[in-house]
Design a protein around this motif. Structure first.
Motif, short mmCIF file in Angstrom:
data_model
loop_
_atom_site.label_atom_id
_atom_site.label_comp_id
_atom_site.label_asym_id
_atom_site.label_seq_id
_atom_site.Cartn_x
_atom_site.Cartn_y
_atom_site.Cartn_z
N UNK A 1 2.39 3.00 2.20
CA UNK A 1 3.79 2.63 1.97
C UNK A 1 3.91 1.73 0.75
N UNK A 2 2.92 0.86 0.56
CA UNK A 2 2.93 -0.04 -0.60
C UNK A 2 2.80 0.73 -1.91
N UNK A 3 2.31 1.97 -1.83
CA UNK A 3 2.20 2.83 -3.01
C UNK A 3 3.37 3.81 -3.09
N UNK A 4 4.42 3.51 -2.31
CA UNK A 4 5.66 4.30 -2.32
C UNK A 4 5.49 5.71 -1.77
N UNK A 5 4.53 5.88 -0.87
CA UNK A 5 4.36 7.17 -0.21
C UNK A 5 5.23 7.20 1.03
N UNK B 1 3.00 7.51 11.00
CA UNK B 1 4.38 7.48 11.49
C UNK B 1 4.79 6.10 11.99
N UNK B 2 3.81 5.31 12.42
CA UNK B 2 4.11 3.93 12.84
C UNK B 2 4.67 3.11 11.69
N UNK B 3 4.35 3.51 10.47
CA UNK B 3 4.89 2.85 9.28
C UNK B 3 5.96 3.71 8.61
N UNK B 4 6.57 4.60 9.41
CA UNK B 4 7.70 5.43 8.95
C UNK B 4 7.31 6.37 7.81
N UNK C 1 -0.89 10.62 -5.55
CA UNK C 1 -1.65 9.65 -4.76
C UNK C 1 -2.48 10.35 -3.69
N UNK C 2 -3.77 10.17 -3.75
CA UNK C 2 -4.72 10.87 -2.90
C UNK C 2 -5.50 9.85 -2.07
N UNK D 1 -7.34 5.34 -2.35
CA UNK D 1 -7.76 4.50 -1.23
C UNK D 1 -8.59 5.34 -0.26
N UNK D 2 -9.74 4.80 0.12
CA UNK D 2 -10.55 5.43 1.17
C UNK D 2 -10.55 4.52 2.39
#
Length: 384
Positions: free
Chosen positions: A27-31, A56-59, A134-135, A173-174
């Motif tokens: 979410x911080x990367x606007x995904x 989904x917990x973070x929408x 973003x991967x 991010x891994x």
């Protein structure tokens, strides 16, 4: 004079339970809408939905694309690209082992370049304008270390493998959560774990020079030798699972810096001609290439033997190197992976074609002891 360059992975979270941090980081990367690339097995066992629920917990809306096969093909990549283009995704997530990672990397580079895989291999994608999608990578096995590498392997319709090498296909991010590996069955744990061993072994012993990668590779070898039998015997041994995931990641960094050796160079042709599990073909090849290499680099193999406790610190170089080979063979047999290529379907009439492909492999060319076509053919014959 020593010269080397270092290729590090991007951001990584490691530890039991870190999956729950994935949504907030994405979410911080606007995904807002994630496409999860995985295989049918992870859907059936519920892991794919577990990751989707964590998002989904973070929408973050999540859609599961579960077409990846054990050796990903260009068809799967094309289907994934088509799904992305007709939807409104803004994030791509690889869930699974090396196959899911490779397929997702290839989807990402195809979306960036607009080129077919063959053109990406021939022309490269590192110099192209624009930013990759973003991967994110969430491994569920401990072996390939693919989340830490800048390469992906994909098959064409005829079974030939193509290797994409690009810094543009690394995950942003891994998330390495050992708890996600707890349900991996013993044979798969063994096959993926021996891949981690052979990655680190190839990086440590090949002809390239990189002292930083050597440290990572040697520690990864130690971790695998101490923890893989435990993880195979008891999949709920979370300390062993944790150490295996760490070893896999470290070996992935090591091969990104140094490359592999002829064990992988001779394995890839087998997987091009036959649909076999990567770790199983590696296991059958392992002792034969080590025995061949000891003559050229006994000090390296002796050092491994001392680190893993196969040889005493006072043992002479030849004795310690041979003890290393014996311990590797003992591990292979203990965890129950393949002992011969013949059992995987390789036949004598395939050896000429296998040798041709292996001789041209970058991994074979990096081997610490040079291999002629005759050397390669002789090794394949012994492996049957």
């Amino acid at each position: 004079m020593m010269q080397f360059s270092t290729v590090w992975p991007r951001d990584m979270l490691f530890g039991r339970g870190v999956l729950k941090q994935l949504g907030a980081r994405a979410l911080a990367m606007n995904v807002k809408r994630m496409m999860i690339v995985t295989d049918a097995g992870l859907v059936q066992c519920g892991l794919a939905e577990q990751v989707a629920a964590a998002l989904k917990k973070d929408d973050i809306d999540a859609h599961i694309f579960a077409e990846v096969q054990p050796n990903p093909t260009m068809k799967e990549v094309r289907n994934g690209v088509a799904l992305w283009r007709k939807s409104s995704f803004d994030g791509l997530l690889a869930l699974g082992g090396g196959s899911s990672m490779d397929a997702t990397k290839a989807i990402a580079t195809t979306l960036l370049s607009g080129m077919e895989i063959v053109d990406q291999v021939n022309k490269g994608v590192d110099q192209l304008p624009g930013d990759p999608v973003p991967f994110f990578a969430v491994p569920t096995t401990s072996g390939t270390g693919s989340e830490a590498t800048s390469a992906a392997m994909v098959k064409d319709d005829d079974g030939r493998k193509y290797l994409i090498r690009s810094l543009r296909c690394r995950p942003v991010l891994s998330v390495l959560d050992p708890e996600l590996t707890a349900s991996v069955p013993p044979r798969m744990t063994a096959a993926t774990g021996i891949d981690a061993l052979i990655h680190s072994l190839g990086a440590y012993t090949n002809a390239n020079v990189h002292p930083v990668a050597d440290v990572l590779a040697l520690e990864a070898i130690r971790l695998v030798m101490e923890n893989l039998p435990r993880a195979v015997q008891n999949g709920k041994d979370m300390e062993a699972r944790e150490n295996m995931m760490l070893a896999s990641h470290m070996s992935g960094i090591a091969i990104s810096c140094k490359g592999n050796d002829a064990i992988h160079g001779l394995s890839t042709p087998v997987e091009s001609l036959l649909d076999v599990t990567h770790g199983e073909s590696l296991a059958a090849i392992l002792p034969h290439v080590v025995a061949f290499n000891i003559e050229a680099s006994p000090e390296r193999y002796a050092n491994i033997g001392r680190v893993i406790g196969a040889a005493s610190q006072s043992a002479d170089t030849t004795e310690a190197a041979r003890a290393t080979l014996a311990r590797f063979t003992e591990l292979r047999d203990q965890i129950g992976v393949s002992r011969a290529l013949g059992s995987l379907g390789v036949k004598a009439e395939m050896i000429d074609r296998l040798s041709e492909l292996a001789e041209g492999s970058r991994s074979t060319q990096l081997n610490c002891r040079k291999m002629s076509r005759d050397d390669i053919q002789s090794l394949y014959q012994r492996m049957l």
